[in-house]
Design an enzyme around this catalytic site. Structure first.
Site, mmCIF file in Angstrom:
data_model
loop_
_atom_site.group_PDB
_atom_site.id
_atom_site.type_symbol
_atom_site.label_atom_id
_atom_site.label_comp_id
_atom_site.label_asym_id
_atom_site.label_seq_id
_atom_site.Cartn_x
_atom_site.Cartn_y
_atom_site.Cartn_z
ATOM 1 N N ASP A 7 0.835 -1.197 0.000
ATOM 2 C CA ASP A 7 0.000 0.000 0.000
ATOM 3 C C ASP A 7 0.875 1.254 0.000
ATOM 4 O O ASP A 7 2.067 1.191 0.313
ATOM 5 C CB ASP A 7 -0.892 -0.037 1.243
ATOM 6 N N ASP A 9 -0.602 5.142 0.761
ATOM 7 C CA ASP A 9 -1.048 6.089 1.786
ATOM 8 C C ASP A 9 -1.122 5.399 3.146
ATOM 9 O O ASP A 9 -1.869 4.443 3.328
ATOM 10 C CB ASP A 9 -2.432 6.651 1.433
ATOM 11 N N ASP A 204 -1.759 -0.488 5.920
ATOM 12 C CA ASP A 204 -2.101 0.085 7.220
ATOM 13 C C ASP A 204 -3.587 -0.003 7.543
ATOM 14 O O ASP A 204 -4.011 0.423 8.612
ATOM 15 C CB ASP A 204 -1.695 1.564 7.250
#
Length: 264
Positions: A7, A9, A204
């Site tokens: 990922d 962001d 996240d």
């Protein structure tokens, strides 16, 4: 051989702030000759813009190693063969991906699709227009369901927040492209060229990154640097109803845990 779907962001950066150890992690992947693809639900940038942004943060990644929800949406629509007229609610990354795949934007009277991503100039007028097209039979395609995004000043509403209003007004549920959808995960795994069981998904967000990896049959690692943090991780896991293979403070912690797993 193990591969990685990573990922952006909240995992490599927050807005214009690099997350500690992100550059070192990418360097480690290259040193170990481990294949990777940066998979992002963010539809606002092109792969080239993502690579440029990463370079500004000291993270060296080629544009070819970036796969966005905009690219996945364009790939999905191409495979559907359901017409090429698109009404878009989104930003440059989505527009460029759709136009590059031959879709006609600005078909405001009878579009075949309403394709929506993040749109930071979203308005009541845009909501009304999208809803009217859906009421007249257009297919609703959503780049990603993220309701909140990490940014420089904290969390901000994401594409999923806009989609909630469009769905509520129109009564039409979208085809979701981005994580945790199997659509983007299948495309990304195919690009990586490895069996899903040999792929680690790192992110996240338990609800998108980790759930998407789990549904795709990949191994998963949650980093506590974005939506999930040390303070809220137990709440996040409980609300998602699942547990990743690894929970890591950051990407350096992932390297340490990954290197210690004998089964790999």
């Amino acid at each position: 051989m193990k591969g990685f779907l990573i990922d952006l962001d909240g995992t490599l950066y927050r807005g214009h702030e690099p997350i500690p150890h992100a550059a070192a992690f990418i360097h480690w992947l290259k040193q170990q000759q481990l294949p990777y693809l940066l998979v992002t639900n963010n539809s606002s940038r092109t792969p080239e813009q993502v690579a440029e942004h990463l370079q500004e943060l000291g993270i060296e990644v080629p544009a070819a190693a970036v796969y966005t929800s905009s690219q996945a949406a364009a790939q999905y629509l191409t495979e559907q063969r359901g017409g090429n007229r698109v009404h878009m609610v989104g930003e440059a990354g989505l527009r460029i991906a759709l136009e590059a795949s031959g879709f006609a934007l600005g078909a405001e009277t009878t579009p075949d699709y309403v394709v929506q991503g993040i749109d930071r100039s979203f308005s009541y007028e845009k909501l009304t227009e999208a809803v009217r097209h859906l009421k007249h039979g257009a297919t609703y395609v959503l780049t990603n369901p993220d309701r909140m995004l990490p940014s420089d000043g904290g969390l901000m509403p994401g594409a999923g927040s806009l989609a909630a209003s469009i769905t509520a007004a129109s009564g039409v549920e979208p085809v979701v492209i981005g994580k945790p959808s199997p659509i983007i995960m299948a495309y990304a795994i195919e690009r990586l060229g490895l069996p899903a069981a040999d792929v680690w998904v790192i992110g996240d967000n338990v609800h998108t990154d980790i759930r998407g990896g789990r549904l795709a049959g990949c191994r998963t690692a949650l980093v506590l640097t974005g939506v999930a943090t040390a303070d809220n991780v137990q709440e996040q896991l409980a609300s998602a109803g699942l547990t990743p293979d690894l929970i890591c403070d950051d990407l350096q912690h992932f390297i340490e845990q990954f290197s210690g797993i004998d089964s790999l």
